[in-house]
Design a protein around this motif. Sequence first.
Motif, PDB file in Angstrom:
ATOM      1  N   THR A  98       1.298 -11.110  -6.035  1.00 37.62           N
ATOM      2  CA  THR A  98       0.410 -10.609  -4.861  1.00 37.62           C
ATOM      3  C   THR A  98      -0.726 -11.720  -4.604  1.00 37.62           C
ATOM      4  OG1 THR A  98      -1.170  -9.485  -5.929  1.00 37.62           O
ATOM      5  CG2 THR A  98       0.562  -8.135  -5.528  1.00 37.62           C
ATOM      6  N   ARG A 129      -9.240  -3.683   5.346  1.00 37.86           N
ATOM      7  CA  ARG A 129     -10.122  -4.139   6.409  1.00 37.86           C
ATOM      8  C   ARG A 129      -9.058  -4.929   7.518  1.00 37.86           C
ATOM      9  NH1 ARG A 129     -12.783  -8.409   2.577  1.00 37.86           N
ATOM     10  NH2 ARG A 129     -10.806  -8.096   1.852  1.00 37.86           N
ATOM     11  N   GLY A 130      -7.958  -5.253   7.218  1.00 34.87           N
ATOM     12  CA  GLY A 130      -7.037  -6.111   8.060  1.00 34.87           C
ATOM     13  C   GLY A 130      -6.187  -5.022   8.919  1.00 34.87           C
ATOM     14  N   TYR A 158     -14.648  -9.210 -12.344  1.00 31.24           N
ATOM     15  CA  TYR A 158     -13.577  -8.499 -11.876  1.00 31.24           C
ATOM     16  C   TYR A 158     -13.048  -7.725 -13.185  1.00 31.24           C
ATOM     17  CZ  TYR A 158      -8.404  -7.444 -11.247  1.00 31.24           C
ATOM     18  OH  TYR A 158      -7.310  -6.971 -11.349  1.00 31.24           O
ATOM     19  N   LEU A 199       1.237  -9.023 -11.018  1.00 28.06           N
ATOM     20  CA  LEU A 199       1.941  -8.778 -10.148  1.00 28.06           C
ATOM     21  C   LEU A 199       2.106 -10.080  -8.899  1.00 28.06           C
ATOM     22  CD1 LEU A 199       0.595  -5.222  -9.094  1.00 28.06           C
ATOM     23  CD2 LEU A 199       2.825  -5.874 -10.628  1.00 28.06           C
ATOM     24  N   PHE A 220     -14.695  -1.560   1.838  1.00 30.04           N
ATOM     25  CA  PHE A 220     -15.254  -0.779   0.662  1.00 30.04           C
ATOM     26  C   PHE A 220     -16.437  -1.595  -0.036  1.00 30.04           C
ATOM     27  CE2 PHE A 220     -10.605   0.149   0.446  1.00 30.04           C
ATOM     28  CZ  PHE A 220     -10.717   1.163   1.191  1.00 30.04           C
ATOM     29  N   SER A 237      -3.133  -2.789   2.953  1.00 30.11           N
ATOM     30  CA  SER A 237      -2.763  -3.683   4.076  1.00 30.11           C
ATOM     31  C   SER A 237      -1.905  -4.721   3.319  1.00 30.11           C
ATOM     32  CB  SER A 237      -3.811  -4.390   4.487  1.00 30.11           C
ATOM     33  OG  SER A 237      -4.728  -4.997   3.771  1.00 30.11           O
ATOM     34  N   ARG A 238      -2.129  -5.070   1.920  1.00 28.59           N
ATOM     35  CA  ARG A 238      -1.319  -6.161   1.297  1.00 28.59           C
ATOM     36  C   ARG A 238      -0.979  -5.665  -0.025  1.00 28.59           C
ATOM     37  NH1 ARG A 238      -4.916  -9.712   0.183  1.00 28.59           N
ATOM     38  NH2 ARG A 238      -6.734  -8.897   0.783  1.00 28.59           N
ATOM     39  N   LYS A 281     -13.291  -3.741 -14.040  1.00 28.06           N
ATOM     40  CA  LYS A 281     -11.846  -3.066 -14.388  1.00 28.06           C
ATOM     41  C   LYS A 281     -12.410  -2.038 -15.718  1.00 28.06           C
ATOM     42  CE  LYS A 281      -8.917  -3.713 -11.160  1.00 28.06           C
ATOM     43  NZ  LYS A 281      -8.460  -2.639 -10.427  1.00 28.06           N
ATOM     44  N   LEU A 320       0.124  -4.554  -3.990  1.00 28.69           N
ATOM     45  CA  LEU A 320       0.767  -3.162  -4.344  1.00 28.69           C
ATOM     46  C   LEU A 320       0.233  -2.140  -3.568  1.00 28.69           C
ATOM     47  CD1 LEU A 320       2.110  -1.847  -7.035  1.00 28.69           C
ATOM     48  CD2 LEU A 320      -0.240  -1.589  -7.831  1.00 28.69           C
ATOM     49  N   PHE A 343      -6.378   1.183  -4.132  1.00 29.57           N
ATOM     50  CA  PHE A 343      -5.720   0.018  -4.584  1.00 29.57           C
ATOM     51  C   PHE A 343      -6.751  -1.292  -4.930  1.00 29.57           C
ATOM     52  CE2 PHE A 343      -2.315   2.517  -2.915  1.00 29.57           C
ATOM     53  CZ  PHE A 343      -1.260   2.346  -4.028  1.00 29.57           C
TER      54      PHE A 343
HETATM   55  N1  LIG Z   1      -1.883  -8.816  -8.957  1.00 29.91           N
HETATM   56  C1  LIG Z   1      -2.151  -8.571 -10.166  1.00 29.91           C
HETATM   57  O1  LIG Z   1      -1.687  -9.564 -10.947  1.00 29.91           O
HETATM   58  C2  LIG Z   1      -2.650  -7.308 -10.633  1.00 29.91           C
HETATM   59  C3  LIG Z   1      -2.766  -7.175 -11.910  1.00 29.91           C
HETATM   60  C4  LIG Z   1      -3.283  -6.046 -12.698  1.00 29.91           C
HETATM   61  C5  LIG Z   1      -3.763  -5.163 -11.661  1.00 29.91           C
HETATM   62  N2  LIG Z   1      -3.702  -5.517 -10.424  1.00 29.91           N
HETATM   63  C6  LIG Z   1      -4.507  -4.237  -9.613  1.00 29.91           C
HETATM   64  O2  LIG Z   1      -3.594  -3.666  -8.456  1.00 29.91           O
HETATM   65  C7  LIG Z   1      -4.309  -3.406  -7.303  1.00 29.91           C
HETATM   66  C8  LIG Z   1      -3.915  -3.862  -6.107  1.00 29.91           C
HETATM   67  O3  LIG Z   1      -3.865  -5.436  -6.344  1.00 29.91           O
HETATM   68  P1  LIG Z   1      -3.125  -6.303  -5.526  1.00 29.91           P
HETATM   69  O4  LIG Z   1      -2.536  -7.395  -6.295  1.00 29.91           O
HETATM   70  O5  LIG Z   1      -2.071  -5.617  -4.617  1.00 29.91           O
HETATM   71  O6  LIG Z   1      -4.304  -7.176  -4.608  1.00 29.91           O
HETATM   72  P2  LIG Z   1      -4.117  -7.684  -3.108  1.00 29.91           P
HETATM   73  O7  LIG Z   1      -2.990  -8.221  -2.854  1.00 29.91           O
HETATM   74  O8  LIG Z   1      -5.340  -8.644  -2.934  1.00 29.91           O
HETATM   75  O9  LIG Z   1      -4.424  -6.773  -2.255  1.00 29.91           O
HETATM   76  C9  LIG Z   1      -5.631  -5.933  -2.129  1.00 29.91           C
HETATM   77  C10 LIG Z   1      -5.817  -4.573  -1.197  1.00 29.91           C
HETATM   78  O10 LIG Z   1      -7.066  -4.226  -1.111  1.00 29.91           O
HETATM   79  C11 LIG Z   1      -7.559  -4.535  -0.006  1.00 29.91           C
HETATM   80  N3  LIG Z   1      -9.085  -4.633   0.059  1.00 29.91           N
HETATM   81  C12 LIG Z   1      -9.539  -5.673  -0.663  1.00 29.91           C
HETATM   82  N4  LIG Z   1     -10.904  -5.745  -0.455  1.00 29.91           N
HETATM   83  C13 LIG Z   1     -11.269  -4.918   0.332  1.00 29.91           C
HETATM   84  C14 LIG Z   1     -12.489  -4.263   0.967  1.00 29.91           C
HETATM   85  N5  LIG Z   1     -13.677  -4.799   0.494  1.00 29.91           N
HETATM   86  N6  LIG Z   1     -12.386  -3.249   1.653  1.00 29.91           N
HETATM   87  C15 LIG Z   1     -11.218  -2.826   2.194  1.00 29.91           C
HETATM   88  N7  LIG Z   1     -10.162  -3.020   1.495  1.00 29.91           N
HETATM   89  C16 LIG Z   1     -10.086  -4.039   0.708  1.00 29.91           C
HETATM   90  C17 LIG Z   1      -6.942  -5.526   0.867  1.00 29.91           C
HETATM   91  O11 LIG Z   1      -6.981  -5.207   2.185  1.00 29.91           O
HETATM   92  P3  LIG Z   1      -7.847  -6.167   3.091  1.00 29.91           P
HETATM   93  O12 LIG Z   1      -7.948  -7.717   2.701  1.00 29.91           O
HETATM   94  O13 LIG Z   1      -6.950  -6.112   4.754  1.00 29.91           O
HETATM   95  O14 LIG Z   1      -9.160  -5.413   3.338  1.00 29.91           O
HETATM   96  C18 LIG Z   1      -5.458  -5.148   0.187  1.00 29.91           C
HETATM   97  O15 LIG Z   1      -4.863  -4.124   0.973  1.00 29.91           O
HETATM   98  C19 LIG Z   1      -5.953  -4.023  -7.625  1.00 29.91           C
HETATM   99  O16 LIG Z   1      -6.473  -2.715  -7.984  1.00 29.91           O
HETATM  100  C20 LIG Z   1      -5.480  -5.007  -8.684  1.00 29.91           C
HETATM  101  O17 LIG Z   1      -6.792  -5.175  -9.478  1.00 29.91           O
HETATM  102  C21 LIG Z   1      -3.392  -6.435  -9.912  1.00 29.91           C
END
Ligand SMILES: NC(=O)c1ccc[n+]([C@@H]2O[C@H](COP(=O)([O-])OP(=O)(O)OC[C@H]3O[C@@H](n4cnc5c(N)ncnc54)[C@H](OP(=O)(O)O)[C@@H]3O)[C@@H](O)[C@H]2O)c1
Length: 225
Positions: A179, A33-34, A146, A177, A56, A10-11, A150, A13, A80
């Motif tokens: 996000t 969820r969104g 977290y 990233l 999840f 939904s959001r 990881k 990456l 993700f």
């Molecule tokens: N952002 C960074 O700086 C960064 C750096 C290194 C690694 N990463 C990794 O990259 C991946 C994506 O991160 P992101 O930054 O894109 O995160 P994000 O913007 O917070 O997006 C997280 C996604 O996961 C879904 N999600 C979260 N909790 C959930 C739940 N309980 N049930 C179902 N869906 C759930 C959210 O959707 P809903 O809220 O709609 O459920 C959303 O679509 C993650 O594994 C993160 O650890 C991110």
Amino acid sequence: METIAFLGASRGLGRAVAGKWSQLEIQPIFVARGKNQLESLNQQCGQGGEIWIWDFSQVDRIPSLLNRLREASPDRLIYFAAGGPYGDFSKKDWKDHLWSLRVSFEAPAHLLHGLLQAEAFPKLKQIIFIGSAIADDQADPKASSYAAAKHGLRGLVESVIQEGPKVDLRLFRPGYLDTDLLPANAAPRQAGEVLDVSMAADNFLTWAQNPKGEKVFTLKHPFSE
Ligand SMILES: NC(=O)c1ccc[n+]([C@@H]2O[C@H](COP(=O)([O-])OP(=O)(O)OC[C@H]3O[C@@H](n4cnc5c(N)ncnc54)[C@H](OP(=O)(O)O)[C@@H]3O)[C@@H](O)[C@H]2O)c1
């Protein structure tokens, strides 16, 4: 046509990768969820996808999710979702740490276990999880649960890769990233060390679609050189 399940679409990456991959000839399944965000993603992709609303963190429902996935029989699955509380470990509520451990480790670990039962998923050829070049092999103060999740996920995925599964099991390790996961006032943002998510998604797609792509891939960020 390939069926690809994007878990956490939904959001961030997940949305960027799901949106770009869905421009190609695939049958996407968008999970998170969104509801509104998934519907807008599906609209952006020509309404051709399936939307599954799922939380999840409800880890006792993972067997139901596996049943649903078995019926859909995806060719690829990418998980993700992750997150966790920000602050000193002792100052955050245990329920928030537990949420982090469930969404960022237990749910993907349980899914992997189910998905590797090859007779249930005859078409499945690729499974990808997301690690972190920041938090899966070093300390990440104020994001301790977290980081713990990881580390666990990376350890699990690398170990199973060495067991030689029939599916193409991989780990994608980005750095910071742009996000929602990264707080608005986070230091890397101020230092300009945050990668555009669309750029990260382009790299992800090239790597994931390359049959010779590294099993554990650390995304190079331009400012980390
Ligand atoms: N952002 C960074 O700086 C960064 C750096 C290194 C690694 N990463 C990794 O990259 C991946 C994506 O991160 P992101 O930054 O894109 O995160 P994000 O913007 O917070 O997006 C997280 C996604 O996961 C879904 N999600 C979260 N909790 C959930 C739940 N309980 N049930 C179902 N869906 C759930 C959210 O959707 P809903 O809220 O709609 O459920 C959303 O679509 C993650 O594994 C993160 O650890 C991110």
